[in-house]
Write an enzyme that holds these catalytic residues in place. Structure first.
Site, PDB file in Angstrom:
ATOM      1  CE  LYS A 493      15.694 -11.023  32.797  1.00  0.00           C
ATOM      2  NZ  LYS A 493      15.144  -9.693  32.556  1.00  0.00           N
ATOM      3  CE1 TYR A 718       9.760 -31.915  61.344  1.00  0.00           C
ATOM      4  CE2 TYR A 718       9.830 -31.363  58.999  1.00  0.00           C
ATOM      5  CZ  TYR A 718      10.463 -31.796  60.156  1.00  0.00           C
ATOM      6  OH  TYR A 718      11.786 -32.088  60.122  1.00  0.00           O
TER       7      TYR A 718
HETATM    8  C1  LIG Z   1      14.166  -9.626  31.589  1.00  0.00           C
HETATM    9  C2  LIG Z   1      14.214  -8.545  30.593  1.00  0.00           C
HETATM   10  C3  LIG Z   1      13.683  -8.730  29.299  1.00  0.00           C
HETATM   11  C4  LIG Z   1      12.915  -9.944  28.890  1.00  0.00           C
HETATM   12  O1  LIG Z   1      11.593  -9.853  29.323  1.00  0.00           O
HETATM   13  P1  LIG Z   1      10.534 -11.019  29.063  1.00  0.00           P
HETATM   14  O2  LIG Z   1       9.255 -10.494  29.536  1.00  0.00           O
HETATM   15  O3  LIG Z   1      10.992 -12.201  29.838  1.00  0.00           O
HETATM   16  O4  LIG Z   1      10.567 -11.247  27.592  1.00  0.00           O
HETATM   17  C5  LIG Z   1      13.874  -7.720  28.365  1.00  0.00           C
HETATM   18  N1  LIG Z   1      14.533  -6.586  28.696  1.00  0.00           N
HETATM   19  C6  LIG Z   1      15.026  -6.377  29.935  1.00  0.00           C
HETATM   20  C7  LIG Z   1      15.718  -5.088  30.231  1.00  0.00           C
HETATM   21  C8  LIG Z   1      14.881  -7.332  30.929  1.00  0.00           C
HETATM   22  O5  LIG Z   1      15.358  -7.134  32.147  1.00  0.00           O
END
Ligand SMILES: *Cc1c(COP(=O)(O)O)cnc(C)c1O
Length: 822
Positions: A493, A718
Site C-alpha cells: 500500500k 527566506y
Molecule cells: C499496514 C497494515 C499492515 C502492516 O503493518 P506493519 O506495521 O507495517 O507491518 C498489516 N495489516 C494491515 C491491515 C495494515 O493496514
C-alpha cells in the site's frame, strides 16, 4: 572437464534410479534460473525457507531430466520416464562434494578471499589486475555462500590459469565446507568487523573461523596493523608463509612507506623484499586503499612486475554491483548492468530480465559489446553467447564492437551490429526504440554510459534508490520466524511505503509470497497491468470501483454490512460466482471492521444466502504489537479474534485463512501466526519493535548544485531565519518540501550527509531547493548528498520530526525518480 551422469553418481556416492544417458554442464539450485534443461543437473536442496523437491514436477515439464534428491518421487518410472534421480542423504552436501572433486582436477594457484568487508572488491580488482596476463576464473558477483561457492568453483575449466573465489560465513562451522571446496593456495583476509557477529561469541572466534579457510594455503595476505587479525594469526594453527603488510613495521615483508591522498587519487610507496616501488590508485577512500594493498601483495607474490602492477593499478575501475531497472524513453524499460562483462554475469543479467514480468510481454532487446579477456577462442565464446541469448528468449541483439560483429553469423535472432558505441548512437536506431525491455551490458572500454543516457528518462537530480535485494533479505528475515506452511501477505500500500509498488511487487512475486495488499482498487489494477499475477487484496475498496475489482481479480476487504450487500449486489448483476473476499473484524483498533462479539451470526447468514462471493480469509489488526506495554491488550484482541474467526469457519466447508499479525506481531508472537501473516514496515528495512535497521531498502539522494562562501553574520534563505556565525561554505541542493523533505528539518533542526559528514540544513527549506552548511567538509559541486539511506537511517529524521518512520518514507513525492537495483 566433461561429466556424464555416471561420473557424477560415482563422485557424489549416490544411488541412481533411472538409466538414461546424460552429459552435465550446468548445476542448478534455483528452478527460476533454468536455461539449459538437457544438460542441467538440479539439486533439490532443503532450507528453512523451502524445499527444492517441490520444483521437480515443474522442472521435468520444462525438460530437466537429472536430479539429485533426498527422496526419490513415488512411481518415478511412470511419472518421470527417462529421468535420473541420484539419491543422497543431503543434496547440499552432494553439491559441495561434486565441486570439491571438480576443484581437485586443477593444479593451479587458487586465491581465496574472506573477511568482513571488501571481499567482492578485492576479488574483482584481482581479476582486473591479473586478467591481462592470465586467464582468471572467479566467483560471479558475490556468490560466497554454502551454495554460491560450489557453483563458483564449478566454473573452473581447461582455460583457467588462476582462480579467485570469495568465501562468506555467517555461522561457526561453515568455513570447513568452503575450505574443502575452494582449497585455496593463496589466502587474502581483507579485514574483520561486526558483520554477522550475532552468531559468534567473540570477534576473535569469528576471525579464527575465517582464517581456518587458509589452514593449508601456501601463503596468507593480511594487514599486520590490524590487532585482532594479527593476534588470531599468532594463535592459529597456520604454519605457512605470510605477507603481513604494515604501514608501521619497517621489517614487514611488504612495508607501506607512505600513503598520500590527492584530490582524485592516492599515491602509495611500498618496499617489498627490500626493493622500493610506488603506485597510484584512482581512489581516495580508506577502504579502497586497504583493498588495493591486499591486491598488490597477491600480484607481487605471483611475480607480476612492479611496472605492470603500477600501470594496471592506475586503471582500476570501481566495482559496481548494480543491476539497475530504469524507466526508459517511449515506454521502454531499461536494465542497466554495470558489472564487469563476462559470460556468467551476462547469463545472470538475462535471467534477471526474464524474471521481471512486463505488461503485454514487451519484446526483449539486448545491447551487448564485445566480451573481453575471457581467454576463450572467439568462436567458442560467441557460440556460447548465441546459445544463451536464444535460450533466454531475447528477440533482438544489438552488437557493438569488432569481435561480436565478426561473429554475426552465429546469432539466430533479429540482429544488427556496430563497430563502436558512437556508431550506434549516430545511427539513429536508439531514437526508434519504444515499448521494449532493453538489457544494456557492455565492457567498460565501450563507454555504454552514452547509450544508457540516450535511452533513460531523466526527470530530476534527486532519486530514491531502492535496493531490491534488501527487500528479499528482509522477507527472509521474517520468514525465519515462520513455519514453512504459514502464508504471507506483503503490504505494498501507499506505493509500497514509498518505494514504488510495481517493482517491489515483482520482486515479491518472484519470491513466492502468497498475497500482496494495496489500499485502493486502482493501485491493484496498476499492478495487474504491470504483469503481476499473485493474489491481491484491496484494503479499502471504494463502492465506485467494484467493476475494477472484478475485471482485474482484486479481492476486496469487507468491513461492513453496507459494503457486503453492495458487493454481493454488484457481483450478482455481473453473474459472478465465488468471488473471494476478506472479512475484517475490529478487535480494538476501532477503525474499520465488523464487531466480533455481535456481527458474526449476521455475516454468516448473509454470506449463506448468496453464492456470488465467498470468504477467503478473516482477519484483524493489532493496535500495539510492537510494545510489551500493550501485551495484555494484544492478548485480549487475539482472543476475541480467535473465537469469532473460528465461529465463522465452522459455518463454511471451505478453508477460511485466519490472520492477525503485522511485522512486529510476526517477530513477537510466533504462536499467533495462524494461517497467514501480513508483513509491512519490516519489509522496507525497519524493525518496528525498536526501530532497529534490518537491510536498508531505500536511500533518498541528491547532488550539490552550487557552493558559495557566505561571510560571518549573513542570513540564509527566506525570511532571514538562519544567520551564519562564522565565514561559511553553503551548498544548495535540489530537493525541497515538494519532494517530501519536511520543512521542520530546516534551520539546523536536521542534517544530511555529504561525503559521509553531517551537513545541517540551514535557513528555511524551500519548495524545490534547500541549503546546507558544508563548512569544513571536503566536497564540490556535483557530489552526492544522502538525505536518508544506508548511512543515515530514516529513523534519525522521524525522531527529529517527532513522527514515525512510516510517515517519512511515504512522504517522498512522486516526482522523485525511483531507481531500482539488485
Ligand atoms: C499496514 C497494515 C499492515 C502492516 O503493518 P506493519 O506495521 O507495517 O507491518 C498489516 N495489516 C494491515 C491491515 C495494515 O493496514
Amino acid at each position: 572437464m566433461h561429466y556424464t551422469i555416471d561420473n557424477i553418481t560415482a563422485l557424489i556416492g549416490a544411488r541412481r534410479f533411472g538409466s538414461a544417458e546424460a552429459c552435465i554442464d550446468w548445476l542448478l539450485t534455483d528452478s527460476r534460473s533454468l536455461a539449459f534443461a538437457e544438460t542441467t543437473l538440479f539439486f533439490a536442496i532443503r532450507t528453512k525457507l523451502g524445499d527444492g523437491h517441490h520444483y521437480i514436477p515443474e522442472l521435468y515439464r520444462r525438460g530437466v531430466r537429472n536430479f539429485v534428491v533426498g527422496n526419490v518421487p513415488a512411481n518415478y518410472e511412470t511419472n518421470y520416464p527417462d529421468a535420473n534421480f541420484l539419491l543422497v542423504v543431503s543434496p547440499l552436501k552432494a553439491l559441495q562434494r561434486l565441486a570439491e572433486r571438480h576443484r581437485e582436477e586443477y593444479d593451479l594457484p587458487i586465491i581465496g578471499v574472506t573477511g568482513s568487508n571488501g571481499k567482492t572488491v578485492v576479488k574483482e580488482w584481482l581479476y582486473q589486475l591479473l586478467s591481462p596476463s592470465m586467464h582468471v576464473t572467479r566467483s560471479p558477483r558475490s556468490y560466497n555462500s554454502q551454495v554460491g561457492v560450489p557453483l563458483s568453483v564449478w566454473l573452473l575449466n581447461e582455460h583457467t590459469q588462476v582462480g579467485v573465489f570469495e568465501a562468506g560465513i555467517s555461522q561457526p562451522g561453515e568455513m570447513a565446507a568452503l575450505k574443502a571446496i575452494i582449497q585455496p593456495t593463496i589466502g587474502v583476509m581483507t579485514n574483520i568487523g561486526p558483520a554477522h557477529q550475532e552468531n559468534f561469541a567473540t570477534i576473535q572466534e569469528k576471525c579464527l573461523e575465517k582464517i581456518s579457510l587458509f589452514k593449508d594455503a601456501d601463503v596468507i595476505v593480511y594487514c599486520a596493523d590490524d590487532a585482532v587479525i594479527s593476534e588470531c594469526m599468532a594463535v592459529s594453527l597456520y604454519t605457512g608463509d605470510t605477507i603481513a603488510w604494515s604501514t608501521s613495521n619497517t621489517d614487514a615483508t611488504l612495508y607501506i612507506r607512505s600513503i598520500t591522498k590527492k584530490a582524485d587519487h592516492t599515491d602509495i610507496v611500498y618496499r617489498f623484499l627490500g626493493v622500493e616501488n610506488s603506485m597510484s590508485i584512482p581512489f581516495t577512500d580508506d577502504a579502497s586503499v586497504q583493498d588495493s594493498i591486499h591486491c598488490l601483495a597477491v600480484c607481487l607474490y605471483l611475480h607480476l612486475q612492479p611496472a605492470d602492477i603500477a600501470q594496471r593499478m592506475a586503471q582500476l575501475e570501481p566495482v559496481a554491483m548494480r543491476l539497475e531497472v530504469m524507466q526508459g524513453v517511449r515506454g521502454c524499460t531499461l536494465i542497466n548492468d554495470t558489472y564487469n562483462s563476462d559470460v556468467t554475469s551476462l547469463d545472470i543479467a538475462l535471467d534477471f530480465m526474464n524474471r521481471r514480468p512486463e505488461q503485454g510481454n514487451k519484446p526483449k532487446t539486448l545491447i551487448l559489446s564485445d566480451i573481453l579477456q575471457t581467454g576463450l577462442p572467439t568462436t567458442e565464446l560467441y557460440t556460447q553467447v548465441a546459445d544463451m541469448i536464444e535460450r533466454r528468449g531475447i528477440d533482438r541483439l544489438i552488437g557493438v564492437g569488432p569481435e561480436i560483429s565478426a561473429a554475426h553469423a552465429l546469432f539466430n535472432v533479429k540482429k544488427v551490429f556496430f563497430p563502436t558505441s558512437d556508431a550506434l548512437t549516430e545511427s539513429g536506431l536508439l531514437d526508434t526504440m519504444s515499448n521494449e525491455m532493453v538489457l544494456i551490458k557492455g565492457s567498460r572500454k565501450f563507454g555504454f554510459e552514452q547509450i544508457t543516457a540516450a535511452l533513460s528518462l531523466r526527470v530530476h537530480e534527486t532519486t530514491l534508490d531502492v535496493n531490491l535485494e534488501a527487500i528479499a533479505e528482509n522477507l527472509n528475515f521474517y520468514r525465519s520466524f515462520m513455519k514453512p506452511e504459514t502464508k504471507i501477505t506483503c503490504m505494498v500500500k501507499a506505493s509500497a511505503y514509498g518505494a514504488g509498488s510495481v517493482e517491489i511487487a515483482k520482486t515479491l512475486q518472484d519470491r513466492g509470497v502468497d498475497y500482496l495488499a494495496v489500499a485502493v482498487a486502482d493501485e491493484g489494477a496498476d499492478l495487474r497491468r504491470a504483469g503481476i499475477t499473485t493474489g491481491i487484496i484491496v484494503m479499502n475498496p471504494e463502492m465506485t470501483a467494484f467493476n475494477t475489482l472484478f475485471q482485474y481479480d482484486l479481492e476486496p476487504e469487507v468491513y461492513s454490512f453496507k459494503l457486503l450487500d453492495a458487493l454481493v449486489h454488484a457481483a450478482e448483476k455481473q453473474g459472478i460466482q465465488g468471488f473471494p473476499v476478506h472479512i475484517k473484524l475490529d478487535t480494538g483498533m476501532h477503525r474499520l471492521g465488523f464487531n466480533p462479539l455481535k456481527d458474526v451470526p449476521q455475516i454468516i447468514e448473509r454470506l449463506k444466502r448468496q453464492s456470488a462471493i465467498v470468504p477467503r480469509s478473516v482477519f484483524s489488526h493489532f493496535v500495539g504489537s510492537d510494545s510489551p506495554d500493550f501485551d495484555e491488550f494484544s492478548a485480549r484482541q487475539f482472543q476475541l479474534f480467535d473465537e469469532a474467526s473460528q465461529q465463522l469457519q465452522r459455518a463454511f466447508p471451505n478453508k477460511i485463512l485466519r490472520h492477525i499479525c503485522n511485522s512486529a506481531g510476526i517477530e513477537r508472537f510466533p504462536e499467533r501466526h495462524l494461517d497467514m501473516v501480513r508483513l509491512g514496515l519490516g519489509l522496507y528495512g525497519i524493525d518496528p519493535i525498536d526501530n532497529r535497521r534490518l537491510h536498508n531498502v531505500t536511500s533518498l539522494r541528491t547532488t550539490i548544485l552550487q557552493i558559495r562562501n557566505v561571510p560571518k553574520g549573513d542570513s540564509i534563505g527566506y525570511s532571514r531565519r538562519s544567520f551564519v556565525e562564522r565565514d561559511s561554505r553553503i551548498a544548495a541542493i535540489p530537493i525541497g518540501y515538494a519532494d517530501g523533505l519536511n520543512r521542520h528539518l530546516g534551520n539546523r533542526n536536521g542534517y544530511c550527509l555529504v561525503n559521509g559528514q553531517k551537513a545541517p540544513y540551514i535557513g528555511n527549506i524551500c519548495m524545490d531547493v534547500c541549503m546546507i552548511d558544508v563548512t569544513g567538509i571536503d566536497c564540490k559541486e556535483g557530489d552526492t548528498v544522502e538525505i536518508f539511506g544506508d548511512n543515515l537511517p530514516v529513523t534519525v529524521l522521524s525522531d527529529k520530526l517527532d513522527t514515525i518512520p512510516y510517515e517519512v518514507l511515504t512522504s517522498v513525492s512522486n516526482r522523485v525518480k525511483r531507481v531500482y537495483f539488485q
